[in-house]
Write a protein that holds these residues in place. Structure first.
Motif, PDB file in Angstrom:
ATOM      1  N   GLY A 141      23.246   4.781   6.742  1.00 52.29           N
ATOM      2  CA  GLY A 141      22.744   5.858   7.585  1.00 52.29           C
ATOM      3  C   GLY A 141      22.967   7.262   7.045  1.00 52.29           C
ATOM      4  N   LYS A 142      23.330   7.391   5.772  1.00 50.63           N
ATOM      5  CA  LYS A 142      23.605   8.701   5.171  1.00 50.63           C
ATOM      6  C   LYS A 142      22.368   9.200   4.425  1.00 50.63           C
ATOM      7  N   PRO A 143      21.672  10.211   4.956  1.00 53.07           N
ATOM      8  CA  PRO A 143      20.473  10.714   4.271  1.00 53.07           C
ATOM      9  C   PRO A 143      20.848  11.570   3.069  1.00 53.07           C
ATOM     10  N   PRO A 144      19.961  11.727   2.097  1.00 53.77           N
ATOM     11  CA  PRO A 144      20.256  12.570   0.924  1.00 53.77           C
ATOM     12  C   PRO A 144      20.134  14.050   1.294  1.00 53.77           C
ATOM     13  N   ASN A 145      20.832  14.895   0.540  1.00 51.38           N
ATOM     14  CA  ASN A 145      20.683  16.339   0.742  1.00 51.38           C
ATOM     15  C   ASN A 145      19.297  16.803   0.293  1.00 51.38           C
ATOM     16  N   ALA A 146      18.797  16.181  -0.754  1.00 49.12           N
ATOM     17  CA  ALA A 146      17.485  16.557  -1.291  1.00 49.12           C
ATOM     18  C   ALA A 146      16.797  15.325  -1.849  1.00 49.12           C
ATOM     19  N   ILE A 147      15.461  15.304  -1.776  1.00 52.43           N
ATOM     20  CA  ILE A 147      14.678  14.192  -2.303  1.00 52.43           C
ATOM     21  C   ILE A 147      13.491  14.759  -3.079  1.00 52.43           C
ATOM     22  N   ILE A 148      13.252  14.208  -4.252  1.00 52.85           N
ATOM     23  CA  ILE A 148      12.177  14.670  -5.133  1.00 52.85           C
ATOM     24  C   ILE A 148      11.110  13.571  -5.219  1.00 52.85           C
ATOM     25  N   THR A 149       9.834  13.920  -4.973  1.00 53.99           N
ATOM     26  CA  THR A 149       8.733  12.940  -5.011  1.00 53.99           C
ATOM     27  C   THR A 149       7.518  13.572  -5.679  1.00 53.99           C
ATOM     28  N   ASP A 150       6.475  12.772  -5.834  1.00 55.43           N
ATOM     29  CA  ASP A 150       5.214  13.347  -6.277  1.00 55.43           C
ATOM     30  C   ASP A 150       4.509  13.964  -5.061  1.00 55.43           C
ATOM     31  N   GLN A 151       3.342  14.572  -5.300  1.00 56.79           N
ATOM     32  CA  GLN A 151       2.662  15.307  -4.228  1.00 56.79           C
ATOM     33  C   GLN A 151       1.748  14.373  -3.430  1.00 56.79           C
ATOM     34  N   ASP A 152       2.357  13.495  -2.654  1.00 58.32           N
ATOM     35  CA  ASP A 152       1.612  12.518  -1.857  1.00 58.32           C
ATOM     36  C   ASP A 152       1.743  12.880  -0.385  1.00 58.32           C
ATOM     37  N   ARG A 153       0.597  13.009   0.292  1.00 63.67           N
ATOM     38  CA  ARG A 153       0.609  13.456   1.685  1.00 63.67           C
ATOM     39  C   ARG A 153       1.305  12.457   2.601  1.00 63.67           C
ATOM     40  N   ASP A 178       0.848  -1.184   0.000  1.00 67.57           N
ATOM     41  CA  ASP A 178       0.000   0.000   0.000  1.00 67.57           C
ATOM     42  C   ASP A 178       0.885   1.236   0.000  1.00 67.57           C
ATOM     43  N   GLU A 179       0.256   2.391   0.006  1.00 66.54           N
ATOM     44  CA  GLU A 179       1.009   3.645  -0.012  1.00 66.54           C
ATOM     45  C   GLU A 179       0.619   4.511   1.178  1.00 66.54           C
ATOM     46  N   THR A 180       0.693   3.917   2.371  1.00 64.71           N
ATOM     47  CA  THR A 180       0.366   4.628   3.598  1.00 64.71           C
ATOM     48  C   THR A 180       1.631   5.178   4.242  1.00 64.71           C
ATOM     49  N   LYS A 181       1.445   6.057   5.218  1.00 64.65           N
ATOM     50  CA  LYS A 181       2.570   6.678   5.912  1.00 64.65           C
ATOM     51  C   LYS A 181       3.461   5.630   6.560  1.00 64.65           C
ATOM     52  N   ASN A 182       2.870   4.652   7.237  1.00 71.64           N
ATOM     53  CA  ASN A 182       3.662   3.632   7.937  1.00 71.64           C
ATOM     54  C   ASN A 182       4.508   2.806   6.973  1.00 71.64           C
ATOM     55  N   THR A 183       3.944   2.496   5.807  1.00 72.49           N
ATOM     56  CA  THR A 183       4.699   1.735   4.806  1.00 72.49           C
ATOM     57  C   THR A 183       5.895   2.549   4.304  1.00 72.49           C
ATOM     58  N   MET A 215       3.588  10.291   1.829  1.00 76.62           N
ATOM     59  CA  MET A 215       5.013  10.320   1.523  1.00 76.62           C
ATOM     60  C   MET A 215       5.663  11.544   2.160  1.00 76.62           C
ATOM     61  N   LYS A 216       4.969  12.667   2.097  1.00 82.79           N
ATOM     62  CA  LYS A 216       5.485  13.913   2.670  1.00 82.79           C
ATOM     63  C   LYS A 216       5.699  13.766   4.181  1.00 82.79           C
ATOM     64  N   GLU A 217       4.744  13.171   4.868  1.00 91.47           N
ATOM     65  CA  GLU A 217       4.852  12.998   6.311  1.00 91.47           C
ATOM     66  C   GLU A 217       5.972  12.021   6.670  1.00 91.47           C
ATOM     67  N   ALA A 218       6.134  10.956   5.866  1.00 88.48           N
ATOM     68  CA  ALA A 218       7.189   9.976   6.126  1.00 88.48           C
ATOM     69  C   ALA A 218       8.570  10.593   5.943  1.00 88.48           C
ATOM     70  N   ILE A 219       8.739  11.405   4.893  1.00 89.27           N
ATOM     71  CA  ILE A 219      10.030  12.051   4.634  1.00 89.27           C
ATOM     72  C   ILE A 219      10.372  13.023   5.756  1.00 89.27           C
ATOM     73  N   LYS A 220       9.371  13.735   6.228  1.00 92.42           N
ATOM     74  CA  LYS A 220       9.588  14.684   7.323  1.00 92.42           C
ATOM     75  C   LYS A 220      10.090  13.978   8.577  1.00 92.42           C
ATOM     76  N   GLU A 221       9.622  12.749   8.794  1.00 91.31           N
ATOM     77  CA  GLU A 221      10.029  11.989   9.985  1.00 91.31           C
ATOM     78  C   GLU A 221      11.384  11.310   9.803  1.00 91.31           C
ATOM     79  N   VAL A 222      11.619  10.693   8.637  1.00 91.85           N
ATOM     80  CA  VAL A 222      12.840   9.908   8.434  1.00 91.85           C
ATOM     81  C   VAL A 222      14.007  10.777   7.959  1.00 91.85           C
TER      82      VAL A 222
END
Length: 380
Positions: A317-329, A298-303, A331-338
């Motif tokens: 453990g090296k995060p990217p400087n920038a990440i480009i995605t589509d406008q998925d809510r 599925d495409e939920t926040k937890n997934t 996904m946005k919340e998951a990126i903000k957390e991780v």
């Protein structure tokens, strides 16, 4: 009476056919299921179909307080269609003693309560026999707990999935249904049924043997290349929900070209219709580099959180400087957390794809709009 042929199959002899015809010719009437209301069955009742007979007996069983199941059935040797079905109380059969190998208690008590229906010449089904009495206590107030009386209808599924999609937890989802239906006993299902329904969409729709084949492939690749990394997300029942993998080259490329990555779930495999989610980078020759990929249930926040944490672990453990995605809510919340310190930007292709839909009135009134928009995007 019934006779058994040489193949061990039952058939109807002439006497029984005549008896059923006499019942059919008498005052037996087709049952109105809408007006059932727990009406007691009686010999000679007619139904339009086997399904209607089962529905009638189910309503009756629920009003009285017991569960039912199909005890046995018989097909026509010519048409192979069902012509004889017996429904029985779920507590029919001999009691089995529990043991260390099978500690679950057995509820069988040899109950003989049952309903038997047969198909007659006009295609309708008629009650051939009915045994009313049970040898155990009945529970009309708790009948909604029996599996045969539980189910989620189409409207409930839509409501459950809508609330789940906006983040309502299962327990609150079920409580909302109870309020709507005037009590938990009126919903027609249990909270566990709601949870199981939602869980169906949280595991990969793989065919038999595919999960084992995938695991064998991953293990072989890891033997051949120790840098190969994979991870599998399982549900509470040990079923595969999500899977991620990346080869050694992808992990090496990320260390050099991992400053900006693209993450996209709009790729769909043809056979399974599951979101395929690749992590993409670009090298100094402007060539795309695959930095890992996943199949998601599925495409939920937890997934997304699980996937991004696993991907980060694979990349040391090296995060990217920038990440480009589509406008998925989600996904946005998951990126903000991780990836709290990574710049999150929306994919230009996804944005431009929505221009004709969102700005159709502007495009219609101003022919130069797209030219000016492209100048702003590409030449600013």
């Amino acid at each position: 009476m019934e006779v058994v042929d040489g193949n061990g199959e039952h058939s109807i002899d002439g006497n029984e056919e005549q008896a059923l015809k006499e019942i059919d010719d008498n005052d037996s009437c087709t049952v109105d299921l809408e007006a059932n209301g727990g009406q007691e069955p009686n010999i000679g009742m007619k139904f339009d179909s086997q399904e209607n007979a089962y529905s009638f007996y189910t309503h009756y069983a629920k009003s009285v307080g017991f569960g039912i199941s199909i005890k046995n059935s018989r097909r026509s040797k010519i048409s192979r269609e069902f012509i004889d079905v017996s429904y029985a109380c779920t507590r029919y059969g001999k009691k089995r003693e529990s043991s260390s190998q099978n500690p679950r208690p057995c509820l069988k008590v040899g109950c003989e309560a049952s309903l038997r229906v047969k198909r007659i010449c006009d295609g309708k089904w008629i009650v051939h026999s009915f045994i009313k009495d049970h040898n155990h206590e009945l529970f009309p107030a708790y009948a909604h707990y029996f599996p045969c009386h539980r189910g989620i209808n189409k409207a409930q599924k839509h409501s459950i999935e809508t609330l789940h999609h906006v983040g309502v937890r299962t327990s609150k989802n079920f409580a909302t249904m109870a309020k709507e239906y005037g009590g938990y006993e009126n919903i027609g299902c249990l909270e566990k049924d709601v949870r199981n329904h939602l869980d169906k969409g949280r595991r990969l729709a793989l065919e038999s043997g595919d999960a084992n084949a995938m695991l064998d492939c991953f293990m072989l690749m890891q033997e051949e290349s120790p840098g190969f990394f994979y991870a599998i997300d399982m549900d509470d029942e040990g079923r595969m929900k999500n899977v991620f993998w990346v080869d050694a080259k992808g992990r090496e490329d990320y260390q050099e070209f991992g400053d900006v990555i693209s993450f996209d779930t709009t790729y769909i495999t043809n056979k399974y219709k599951m979101p395929f989610a690749p992590f993409i980078g670009v090298n100094n020759h402007f060539q795309s580099r695959l930095l890992g990929c996943a199949l998601l249930s599925d495409e939920t926040k937890n997934t997304f959180i699980w996937l991004m944490k696993i991907w980060l672990r694979a990349m040391d453990g090296k995060p990217p400087n920038a990440i480009i995605t589509d406008q998925d809510r989600a996904m946005k919340e998951a990126i903000k957390e991780v990836f709290p310190n990574s710049r999150h930007r929306f994919c230009l292709w996804h944005i431009l794809r929505k221009v004709p839909e969102k700005l159709s009135h502007v495009l219609r009134d101003d022919e130069d709009f797209m030219r000016y928009l492209n100048i702003c995007i590409y030449k600013s």
